[in-house]
Scaffold this motif. Structure first.
Motif, PDB file in Angstrom:
ATOM      1  N   GLN A 340       3.523   6.208 -12.088  1.00 16.89           N
ATOM      2  CA  GLN A 340       2.268   5.624 -12.553  1.00 16.89           C
ATOM      3  C   GLN A 340       1.650   4.725 -11.490  1.00 16.89           C
ATOM      4  O   GLN A 340       0.445   4.793 -11.209  1.00 16.89           O
ATOM      5  N   VAL A 341       2.478   3.876 -10.903  1.00 20.77           N
ATOM      6  CA  VAL A 341       1.981   2.964  -9.869  1.00 20.77           C
ATOM      7  C   VAL A 341       1.493   3.744  -8.655  1.00 20.77           C
ATOM      8  O   VAL A 341       0.467   3.401  -8.040  1.00 20.77           O
ATOM      9  N   ALA A 342       2.201   4.810  -8.311  1.00 20.80           N
ATOM     10  CA  ALA A 342       1.872   5.574  -7.106  1.00 20.80           C
ATOM     11  C   ALA A 342       0.486   6.203  -7.175  1.00 20.80           C
ATOM     12  O   ALA A 342      -0.158   6.399  -6.132  1.00 20.80           O
ATOM     13  N   VAL A 343      -0.006   6.535  -8.374  1.00 22.61           N
ATOM     14  CA  VAL A 343      -1.350   7.118  -8.463  1.00 22.61           C
ATOM     15  C   VAL A 343      -2.422   6.034  -8.593  1.00 22.61           C
ATOM     16  O   VAL A 343      -3.595   6.289  -8.312  1.00 22.61           O
ATOM     17  N   ALA A 344      -2.021   4.828  -8.984  1.00 25.43           N
ATOM     18  CA  ALA A 344      -3.000   3.736  -9.105  1.00 25.43           C
ATOM     19  C   ALA A 344      -3.259   3.055  -7.765  1.00 25.43           C
ATOM     20  O   ALA A 344      -4.383   2.607  -7.502  1.00 25.43           O
ATOM     21  N   LEU A 345      -2.251   2.966  -6.932  1.00 22.23           N
ATOM     22  CA  LEU A 345      -2.401   2.218  -5.683  1.00 22.23           C
ATOM     23  C   LEU A 345      -3.454   2.798  -4.735  1.00 22.23           C
ATOM     24  O   LEU A 345      -4.222   2.033  -4.135  1.00 22.23           O
ATOM     25  N   PRO A 346      -3.551   4.125  -4.556  1.00 22.36           N
ATOM     26  CA  PRO A 346      -4.618   4.637  -3.683  1.00 22.36           C
ATOM     27  C   PRO A 346      -6.016   4.294  -4.190  1.00 22.36           C
ATOM     28  O   PRO A 346      -6.937   4.086  -3.381  1.00 22.36           O
ATOM     29  N   VAL A 347      -6.174   4.223  -5.515  1.00 27.11           N
ATOM     30  CA  VAL A 347      -7.472   3.837  -6.081  1.00 27.11           C
ATOM     31  C   VAL A 347      -7.787   2.398  -5.694  1.00 27.11           C
ATOM     32  O   VAL A 347      -8.901   2.075  -5.273  1.00 27.11           O
ATOM     33  N   LEU A 348      -6.797   1.529  -5.825  1.00 34.02           N
ATOM     34  CA  LEU A 348      -6.990   0.135  -5.444  1.00 34.02           C
ATOM     35  C   LEU A 348      -7.252   0.014  -3.947  1.00 34.02           C
ATOM     36  O   LEU A 348      -8.139  -0.726  -3.509  1.00 34.02           O
TER      37      LEU A 348
END
Length: 409
Positions: A340-348
């Protein structure tokens, strides 16, 4: 600003979510400066906050502070005191609405004087037959009307006194007494029974045992940054929460020790990030809810995505350590949360509204997530978790077609 702007090194240390002396010092310093600023603003506000009984209460606080600054600091920096200070300031500024509870300033001053061990005389009016003394407990006088307090008024062995419950570690209180322990729509539990306290003692001891076993540094960090835990009512849907005004407090439901340990890891991160955001702006985004957060169904503003990613990054690290220790089910937890974190971090990372400090912070989060590759989960657990997250993303984009660009991918 009452505290120095954090260096890139401190930002990187905090961004990793890993406990550090520099990060803890910054969080505690920001909290202290914020609280003192609120109290100073409250005292300097024209009107009732400076005259009459309020002036007497401020004077008693000053006298107690001269005798024992540490004891008085414990009272002034207690989480519930912050909620009271913010709420009182808001009410004093407003022309309409509920009146400000300046009487509680007297209770704060009395608690400080009692903690400092100075002689004093103060008359206060209990609310609903109870007079709460922050950090100590409450008095339940056997008669109505004003209550005369002196340095001999507090005796935990007296039937009229009800002491704040201390959790087994001796560093953290279970606050089910203070009227300002929660605010707004938060449903704090009412005063617990002896059986309720015992249940919390058992779950807290179990959670700390697991934290110390799996992640000693996070256990120590929680001990340094938490002053109290506020039990949530059984009707609350949340397992935990934090209130920015109540710095140093965590709201939590009763839950099995493994879940409570994870809740503490998660909520301590929220508290750290809230303090950092008071020290330096991390982004300039507005509150528009448009981002997909894999751990929630509803669109989130950038701030919400950042908060969630930060807390879940810490959880991924915690479960990885628990898995290496041999905790049952920990690898699955780690794989799911890390995916979950891995797909959110590129957005951030691709967000143009990040400030320079925010970019340093987010880059440190990205590095911390990548470092987890050193010890991957066995078998294909990570691939399975990533596939599940991709299915969730596709479903969310189908439900929110106008926001699909904010889901990454």
């Amino acid at each position: 600003m009452d505290h120095p702007e954090p260096s890139d090194g401190v930002l990187r240390a905090l961004g990793s979510t890993e406990p550090s002396a520099e990060g803890t010092a910054l969080v505690r310093g920001v909290r202290r400066a914020r609280r003192l600023g609120l109290l100073r603003e409250l005292r300097e506000l024209p009107g009732r906050a400076r005259t009459g009984e309020a002036a007497e209460h401020w004077a008693l606080l000053e006298e107690a502070g001269r005798r024992d600054p540490g004891a008085v600091g414990d009272v002034l920096h207690y989480p519930a005191t912050g909620v009271w200070a913010e709420e009182t300031l808001d009410r004093l500024r407003a022309r309409h609405g509920p009146p400000a509870d300046l009487e509680h300033l007297g209770a704060i001053a009395a608690a400080a004087a009692l903690r400092a061990g100075i002689g004093f005389k103060l008359t206060l009016r209990p609310a609903h037959g109870r007079l709460v003394l922050p950090t100590l407990g409450l008095l339940r006088p056997d008669r109505s009307g004003p209550l005369a307090l002196t340095e001999d008024s507090w005796d935990p062995g007296n039937p009229v006194a009800l002491a704040l419950h201390a959790l087994p570690d001796g560093r953290t209180a279970l606050d089910d007494l203070d009227p300002y322990r929660a605010s707004g729509a938060v449903h704090a539990a009412r005063r617990l029974t002896h059986k309720g306290h015992k249940r919390w003692d058992t779950q807290w001891s179990g959670a700390l045992t697991l934290l110390r076993r799996y992640d000693t540094a996070r256990a120590e960090e929680a001990g340094c940054l938490l002053r109290c835990v506020v039990p949530l009512s059984g009707s609350s849907r949340a397992f935990g929460g934090t209130l920015p005004a109540a710095a140093g407090s965590v709201l939590a439901r009763t839950q099995p020790p493994p879940a409570l340990a994870a809740t503490l890891v998660h909520e301590v991160q929220h508290g750290k990030l809230a303090a950092l955001a008071q020290a330096i702006p991390l982004h300039t985004a507005d509150r528009s809810a448009r981002y997909w957060a894999p751990w929630r169904a509803d669109p989130r503003p950038l701030e919400g995505l950042l908060r969630g990613a930060y807390a879940h990054l810490a959880l991924a690290g915690y479960w990885q350590r628990a898995a290496l220790y041999g905790a049952r089910g920990a690898w699955a937890q780690h794989a799911r949360i890390r995916a979950q974190v891995a797909v959110a971090l590129p957005v951030l990372q691709g967000c143009a509204e990040l400030t320079a400090g925010g970019r340093v912070f987010v880059d440190a989060m990205v590095s911390a997530e990548r470092d987890m590759d050193a010890v991957p989960p066995p078998g294909g657990q990570h691939a399975v978790a990533r596939a599940g997250v991709e299915r969730d993303r596709a479903a969310w984009c189908a439900a929110h077609p106008n926001l699909a660009p904010y889901a990454g991918g």
